[in-house]
Design a protein around this motif. Structure first.
Motif, short mmCIF file in Angstrom:
data_model
loop_
_atom_site.label_atom_id
_atom_site.label_comp_id
_atom_site.label_asym_id
_atom_site.label_seq_id
_atom_site.Cartn_x
_atom_site.Cartn_y
_atom_site.Cartn_z
N PRO A 17 0.84 -1.20 0.00
CA PRO A 17 0.00 0.00 0.00
C PRO A 17 0.87 1.26 0.00
O PRO A 17 1.88 1.32 0.71
N LEU A 18 0.48 2.26 -0.80
CA LEU A 18 1.26 3.50 -0.87
C LEU A 18 0.51 4.69 -0.28
O LEU A 18 1.03 5.37 0.59
N LEU A 19 -0.71 4.94 -0.76
CA LEU A 19 -1.43 6.08 -0.21
C LEU A 19 -2.91 5.98 -0.50
O LEU A 19 -3.36 5.21 -1.36
N ALA A 20 -3.68 6.77 0.24
CA ALA A 20 -5.12 6.93 0.00
C ALA A 20 -5.30 8.35 -0.53
O ALA A 20 -5.05 9.32 0.18
N ASP A 21 -5.67 8.45 -1.79
CA ASP A 21 -5.76 9.74 -2.48
C ASP A 21 -7.20 10.26 -2.44
O ASP A 21 -8.09 9.66 -3.05
N PRO A 22 -7.47 11.37 -1.75
CA PRO A 22 -8.85 11.87 -1.67
C PRO A 22 -9.38 12.32 -3.03
O PRO A 22 -8.63 12.79 -3.89
N LEU A 23 -10.67 12.18 -3.21
CA LEU A 23 -11.34 12.66 -4.42
C LEU A 23 -12.04 13.98 -4.09
O LEU A 23 -12.89 14.03 -3.20
N ASP A 24 -11.67 15.03 -4.78
CA ASP A 24 -12.31 16.33 -4.61
C ASP A 24 -13.32 16.56 -5.73
O ASP A 24 -13.30 15.87 -6.76
N PRO A 63 -14.83 10.32 -0.47
CA PRO A 63 -14.27 9.09 -1.04
C PRO A 63 -12.78 9.25 -1.30
O PRO A 63 -12.28 10.36 -1.49
N VAL A 64 -12.06 8.14 -1.28
CA VAL A 64 -10.65 8.13 -1.62
C VAL A 64 -10.39 6.94 -2.54
O VAL A 64 -11.18 6.00 -2.60
N ARG A 65 -9.30 6.99 -3.25
CA ARG A 65 -8.85 5.84 -4.03
C ARG A 65 -7.49 5.41 -3.46
O ARG A 65 -6.64 6.24 -3.17
N HIS A 66 -7.32 4.11 -3.29
CA HIS A 66 -6.08 3.60 -2.73
C HIS A 66 -5.12 3.22 -3.85
O HIS A 66 -5.49 2.55 -4.81
N VAL A 67 -3.87 3.65 -3.71
CA VAL A 67 -2.82 3.37 -4.68
C VAL A 67 -1.89 2.33 -4.08
O VAL A 67 -1.46 2.45 -2.92
N VAL A 68 -1.58 1.29 -4.86
CA VAL A 68 -0.71 0.22 -4.39
C VAL A 68 0.42 -0.01 -5.40
O VAL A 68 0.28 0.28 -6.59
N ALA A 104 7.71 9.27 -1.28
CA ALA A 104 6.97 10.22 -2.11
C ALA A 104 5.49 10.22 -1.74
O ALA A 104 4.84 11.28 -1.71
N ALA A 105 4.96 9.04 -1.44
CA ALA A 105 3.55 8.95 -1.03
C ALA A 105 3.33 9.62 0.31
O ALA A 105 2.28 10.25 0.53
N ALA A 106 4.30 9.50 1.22
CA ALA A 106 4.15 10.11 2.54
C ALA A 106 4.09 11.63 2.43
O ALA A 106 3.38 12.30 3.20
N VAL A 107 4.81 12.20 1.48
CA VAL A 107 4.81 13.65 1.29
C VAL A 107 3.45 14.12 0.80
O VAL A 107 2.92 15.14 1.25
N SER A 108 2.86 13.36 -0.13
CA SER A 108 1.57 13.77 -0.71
C SER A 108 0.40 12.95 -0.19
O SER A 108 -0.73 13.15 -0.60
N GLY A 109 0.67 12.04 0.74
CA GLY A 109 -0.33 11.07 1.15
C GLY A 109 -1.42 11.66 2.01
O GLY A 109 -1.25 12.65 2.70
N HIS A 110 -2.59 11.00 1.94
CA HIS A 110 -3.77 11.40 2.71
C HIS A 110 -4.46 10.12 3.17
O HIS A 110 -4.20 9.03 2.68
N SER A 111 -5.38 10.24 4.06
CA SER A 111 -6.22 9.10 4.45
C SER A 111 -7.67 9.49 4.33
O SER A 111 -8.00 10.69 4.34
N GLY A 112 -8.54 8.53 4.21
CA GLY A 112 -9.97 8.83 4.06
C GLY A 112 -10.82 7.65 4.42
O GLY A 112 -10.32 6.58 4.73
N ALA A 113 -12.15 7.86 4.38
CA ALA A 113 -13.06 6.82 4.88
C ALA A 113 -13.48 5.84 3.80
O ALA A 113 -13.36 4.64 3.98
N ASN A 114 -14.03 6.34 2.69
CA ASN A 114 -14.57 5.45 1.66
C ASN A 114 -13.53 5.26 0.57
O ASN A 114 -13.11 6.22 -0.05
N SER A 115 -13.14 4.03 0.29
CA SER A 115 -12.08 3.79 -0.68
C SER A 115 -12.62 3.18 -1.95
O SER A 115 -13.52 2.36 -1.94
N TYR A 116 -11.99 3.58 -3.08
CA TYR A 116 -12.41 3.11 -4.41
C TYR A 116 -11.18 2.83 -5.24
O TYR A 116 -10.14 3.42 -5.04
#
Length: 307
Positions: A166-173, A267-272, A295-307
């Protein structure tokens, strides 16, 4: 004892992944007749039928699936052996071939490459843009060493061929035109946009992600326009033609578009990242994985709903 031929077993494994003899031949740079001949020889060596006719194609027999189930740990051990030999002979010198989807390249891969140039200049990264399905085909075929994809599009975590990181959870705006009534609202929920025309691709991962996110919020999105590239999507939003979900790490933002964060249930999308099982032990591959994590830690986010 049966005679086990690794080269032929790799051909059988590729046939399982690619589905047809022709596609297998293309992936392995062989002729279809050579693929068929090698698999016929393997069946004779093992003493069991490996293929059976299925219409105009062939499919794997139960015996073939049993054989592959037992050989997967062997392939994993060989990946580990390759990694240890590379570390023994090359140290932290080598090339890692990376397949990544479009928005991951500028957001994760490029920062990782820049960091590696400073800390491990003898590690070379060769990048190939590819969507999830293609990235995993390339990884399985040995044409790349590491694949970046969305978790929702990756093979199941139980797939014994790959190790996933797992790398990061990217929020959807939400992208809105500047004159939209909700562009300056103090708080915004996805359900507030249920009546809007939505802009997303007709098929593929982003269509699935948008539909699932909206359905999780309680409505089915009306697709006003279809587009897959962020330049086209944001241009239409800017023109007031609709609204769109946009991953935060996507490149190509426009001055004429208002990006609004959603509430706590955004919602967020998870990048692996994924490598062939056993390959993660390699010193050079592990350096690239760590650079991607950083790199993911610098731009990384967390969220509730993943896609």
């Amino acid at each position: 004892m049966a005679e086990w031929d690794l080269r032929k077993l790799r051909i059988l494994r590729t046939l399982r992944e690619r589905g047809t003899v022709t596609a297998t031949a293309e992936a392995l740079h062989m002729t279809p007749s050579a693929v068929s001949q090698q698999l016929t020889n393997l069946a004779a060596q093992l003493g069991v039928p490996l293929l059976e006719a299925h219409g105009r194609r062939v499919r794997l027999t139960d015996a073939a699936r049993l054989v592959l189930r037992h050989t997967e740990p062997v392939f994993e051990q060989l990946e580990c052996a390759d990694a240890e030999l590379a570390a023994y002979t090359q140290g932290e010198t080598g090339e890692v071939r990376v397949a990544a989807f479009s928005t991951a390249v500028p957001a994760l891969v490029v920062p990782a490459v820049r960091a590696l140039r400073a800390t491990h200049p003898k590690v070379t990264v060769r990048v190939r843009e590819a969507e999830a399905a293609e990235a995993y085909r390339l990884l399985a075929a040995g044409e790349v060493d590491l694949a970046l994809s969305l978790a929702a599009r990756a093979p199941d975590a139980a797939d014994g061929r790959f190790a996933r990181v797992p790398l990061l959870a990217d929020p959807l705006d939400v992208a809105l035109p500047p004159d939209h009534p909700l562009a300056s609202a103090p708080a915004l929920r996805l359900i507030d946009l249920a009546a809007e025309p939505w802009i997303f691709g007709g098929s593929g991962p982003w269509s699935d992600i948008t539909r699932r996110a909206c359905e999780a919020a309680g409505f089915s999105p009306h697709q006003g326009h279809s587009a897959s590239g962020w330049t086209a999507i944001l241009a239409m939003v800017e023109a007031g033609m609709g609204v769109a979900l946009v991953p935060r790490m996507a490149a190509g933002r426009r001055d004429g578009v208002v990006m609004r964060e959603l509430g706590a249930d955004r919602p967020v999308r998870h990048v692996v990242a994924a490598v062939r099982k056993g390959g993660e032990t390699g010193r050079v591959v592990s350096r690239v994985l760590q650079a991607l994590r950083d790199a993911a830690a610098v731009s990384g986010h967390s969220g509730a709903n993943s896609y």
